[in-house]
Design an enzyme around this catalytic site. Structure first.
Site, mmCIF file in Angstrom:
data_model
loop_
_atom_site.group_PDB
_atom_site.id
_atom_site.type_symbol
_atom_site.label_atom_id
_atom_site.label_comp_id
_atom_site.label_asym_id
_atom_site.label_seq_id
_atom_site.Cartn_x
_atom_site.Cartn_y
_atom_site.Cartn_z
ATOM 1 C CD GLU A 78 -27.374 -35.849 -13.162
ATOM 2 O OE1 GLU A 78 -27.057 -34.772 -12.612
ATOM 3 O OE2 GLU A 78 -26.799 -36.919 -12.905
ATOM 4 C CE LYS B 3 -21.477 -53.614 -32.522
ATOM 5 N NZ LYS B 3 -21.771 -53.470 -33.964
ATOM 6 C CB CYS C 289 -21.502 -31.467 11.915
ATOM 7 S SG CYS C 289 -23.245 -31.576 12.346
ATOM 8 C CD GLU D 290 -25.006 -39.078 17.395
ATOM 9 O OE1 GLU D 290 -24.407 -37.985 17.524
ATOM 10 O OE2 GLU D 290 -25.174 -39.624 16.296
ATOM 11 C CE LYS E 38 -13.581 -52.904 -30.335
ATOM 12 N NZ LYS E 38 -13.556 -53.247 -31.780
ATOM 13 C CG ASP F 280 -31.064 -48.566 -14.477
ATOM 14 O OD1 ASP F 280 -30.374 -49.455 -14.995
ATOM 15 O OD2 ASP F 280 -30.600 -47.612 -13.818
ATOM 16 C CB SER G 181 -23.843 -46.014 -12.767
ATOM 17 O OG SER G 181 -23.097 -47.023 -12.154
ATOM 18 C CD GLU H 95 -19.342 -29.905 4.893
ATOM 19 O OE1 GLU H 95 -18.963 -29.013 5.689
ATOM 20 O OE2 GLU H 95 -19.903 -30.962 5.273
ATOM 21 C CG HIS I 222 -22.474 -29.945 7.477
ATOM 22 N ND1 HIS I 222 -21.607 -31.013 7.494
ATOM 23 C CD2 HIS I 222 -23.494 -30.272 8.300
ATOM 24 C CE1 HIS I 222 -22.100 -31.957 8.281
ATOM 25 N NE2 HIS I 222 -23.243 -31.533 8.787
HETATM 26 N N1 GLN Z 1 -24.603 -37.014 14.938
HETATM 27 C C1 GLN Z 1 -24.558 -35.614 15.255
HETATM 28 C C2 GLN Z 1 -25.940 -35.026 15.429
HETATM 29 O O1 GLN Z 1 -26.905 -35.576 14.937
HETATM 30 C C3 GLN Z 1 -23.771 -34.849 14.202
HETATM 31 C C4 GLN Z 1 -24.391 -34.858 12.864
HETATM 32 C C5 GLN Z 1 -23.441 -34.448 11.765
HETATM 33 O O2 GLN Z 1 -22.224 -34.450 11.956
HETATM 34 N N2 GLN Z 1 -23.952 -34.131 10.611
HETATM 35 O O3 GLN Z 1 -26.090 -34.005 16.042
#
Ligand code: GLN
Length: 547
Positions: free
Chosen positions: A145, A194, A385, A409, A192, A152, A18, A522, A520
């Site tokens: 994919e 093989k 977040c 939380e 290799k 496996d 993997s 990103e 997020h």
């Molecule tokens: N734990 C936080 C929430 O649930 C932030 C979650 C996160 O950063 N993705 O709101």
């Protein structure tokens, strides 16, 4: 199904070991098709039993990638989005668990009319349905994919399903690409073949003869060895593709093009092979190569030992760096270390500090120490977040004079839950305008939501527009009951939901660059389109580096 008739399917499997970079190879193939003007769709099939990746520990499995429509998926979908222009959806990722769940649900409903429900044909039919589903809006090529490694037990139903699809769809509408490893054995001074032979044998046992082999290797495969692979694996010589390690993953489409990967697959599918336009990849690699500036970003998180746990954040920093002509060095800092050691000492060399998303109390104090250091020492800061939630708590405690501020939380009985579930706001007398069951109330807010930006803020300057859509994955929110008090103390609300109910971005005015968002960013950064917040964050860090 009408449009799907035209779609060709490329199935990508992996053998030997993997972590061969199957996802990046599949994504690069997508880039090679797009570069020739073909419309692609991409899909990942994961043989594990989890119904989705949402419950999986990033420590073991890497980040959970979130799509616009709110699916919690495998991180390979992040590669697919970064290497192509396609937006993934719920249909782009199926696990064995999700397939079984749907079959069992049908069985309970009586849909099988008393038949014995079996792996073949019922599970395999459901897999085929899922595969054909991504072709519904008629892409030219669908790249599918299969997760895991050939051999496996778990991947067998998936392999059987793609075997049947050649039978169903025909030779020229399907192509099997198999990725293997050609290891270099130092003691013998040789590469290799093989393991590749054995892996192909395993595939043949279940009725799949690969059409194209992609051989991952550290060094060039000599001609004789390639011929051997071709002969013993029964694959034409020009369809044995060498995939040597590249220093930058975005060079892979270019490298694989030189090796004739796209052409080999196109030839198998009987599709035209026009000259590809790979300028976005060439430009990006050139920019990275030319980057002569250097900047160091400290990433303070809980899963710092596994680089994949923050894959998209990592890539977004690389994109943001390239946009600024800088190489970004990422310093992974274990948040808990900042609970034992002095933040100023650990972080003194960082030009920017990033606190990514996360869950739970462990490490929270350390992350907050990093945020406090960034705020007090004017180090550029990007919070994502949980990183934003902690920035709000840190500000409330140390600037707004609320020592008991926290997130529910961490403490369900919190006296000052500046971050809380929406159901808890109600308890505190806030009337929620959102329709019940709309999205929240103890469940995750997942997927893309609009955010209105406030003119004059750094976020607004970065995006250069009034409204954006960004992807979310969290349960807790900024508690509006504390908004006025925190704003009075100097917290800037730079982005909120269009109805004004949810706080999406916070900033500090008297700081070079301190921005934190509930979403997020990103997930939307691309090498050819770096995310504005990452770009400006890196720019601010660079300024500090060169100050
Ligand atoms: N734990 C936080 C929430 O649930 C932030 C979650 C996160 O950063 N993705 O709101």
């Amino acid at each position: 199904m009408g449009a799907a008739k035209q779609t060709r399917f490329v199935f990508v499997t992996g053998g030997v070991v993997s972590s061969l970079g199957k996802g990046v190879a599949a994504a690069s193939l997508g880039a090679l098709f797009e570069a020739r003007g073909y419309r692609v769709a991409m899909q990942k099939l994961d043989p594990y039993i989890n119904v989705d990746a949402g419950t999986m520990n990033p420590f073991q499995h890497g980040e959970v990638f979130v799509t616009d429509d709110g699916a919690e998926t495998d991180l390979d979908l992040g590669h697919y989005e970064r290497f192509t222009h396609v937006r993934m959806t719920r249909r782009s990722n199926y696990t064995a668990g999700r397939i079984y769940e749907s079959v069992i649900r049908r069985e309970r409903r009586g849909d099988y009319l008393g038949a014995t429900v079996q792996v073949i044909p019922h599970i395999t039919d459901a897999i085929k349905e899922a595969i054909l589903g991504i072709a519904e809006d008629g892409p030219d090529v669908a790249i599918v994919e299969i997760g895991g490694t050939v051999g496996d037990i778990e991947s067998l139903p998936f392999l059987e399903a793609i075997r049947q699809l050649r039978f169903d769809l025909g030779e020229d509408r399907t192509c099997y690409v198999h990725l293997t490893l050609v290891p270099y054995i130092a003691a013998a001074g040789e590469l290799k073949t093989k393991p590749t032979q054995h892996s192909v044998q395993k595939l043949r046992e279940i009725g799949i003869a690969p059409d194209v082999l992609v051989c991952r290797c550290e060094r060039e495969i000599p001609r004789a060895q390639r011929d051997k692979i071709a002969l013993f694996c029964n694959v034409p010589r020009e369809r044995v593709i060498e995939a040597r390690d590249v220093p930058l993953i975005y060079a892979l489409p270019l490298r694989l093009r030189e090796e004739g990967f796209g052409s080999a697959v196109l030839a198998k599918l009987g599709l035209a092979d026009p000259e590809p336009d790979l300028s976005i990849w060439r430009d990006f690699c050139a920019r990275v190569e030319k980057a002569d500036k250097h900047v160091r970003i400290a990433m303070v998180g809980k899963y710092v030992e596994l680089a994949d746990a923050y894959k998209s954040v990592h890539e977004a920093l690389v994109h943001g760096g390239a946009a600024n002509g800088a190489k970004v060095e990422i310093l992974y800092v274990d948040a808990e270390r900042l609970e034992r050691e002095d933040a100023a000492r650990v972080l003194q060399d960082a030009h920017g500090i990033l606190v990514p998303g996360g869950f739970g109390l462990r490490g929270a104090a350390g992350k907050m120490a990093a945020i406090r250091y960034a705020r007090e020492h004017h180090v550029p800061f990007l919070g994502i977040c949980l990183g934003m939630q902690l920035a709000v708590i840190e500000f409330a405690r140390h600037v707004a004079g609320m020592p008991d501020a926290t997130s529910s939380e961490f403490d369900p009985q919190a006296k000052e839950p500046v971050i809380a579930l929406m159901t808890e706001w109600e308890r505190d007398g806030i009337r929620i305008r959102r329709a019940p069951g709309d999205d929240l109330g103890g469940t995750m807010r997942l997927g893309a939501y609009p955010c209105r930006l406030k003119p004059g803020t750094r976020a607004h300057a970065a995006y250069g527009r009034d409204e954006v859509r960004e992807r979310h994955r969290h349960r807790y929110e900024f508690h509006p009951g504390y908004r006025e008090r925190l704003e009075r103390a100097g917290l800037v609300i730079a982005g909120e939901s269009p109805d004004g109910e949810l706080v999406e971005i916070i900033e500090l005015a008297d700081h070079p660059w301190f921005v934190a968002c509930q979403f997020h960013p990103e997930f939307l950064s691309r090498p050819y389109a770096p995310h504005p917040l990452f770009r400006d964050f890196v720019a601010a860090a660079l300024e500090r580096a060169h100050a």
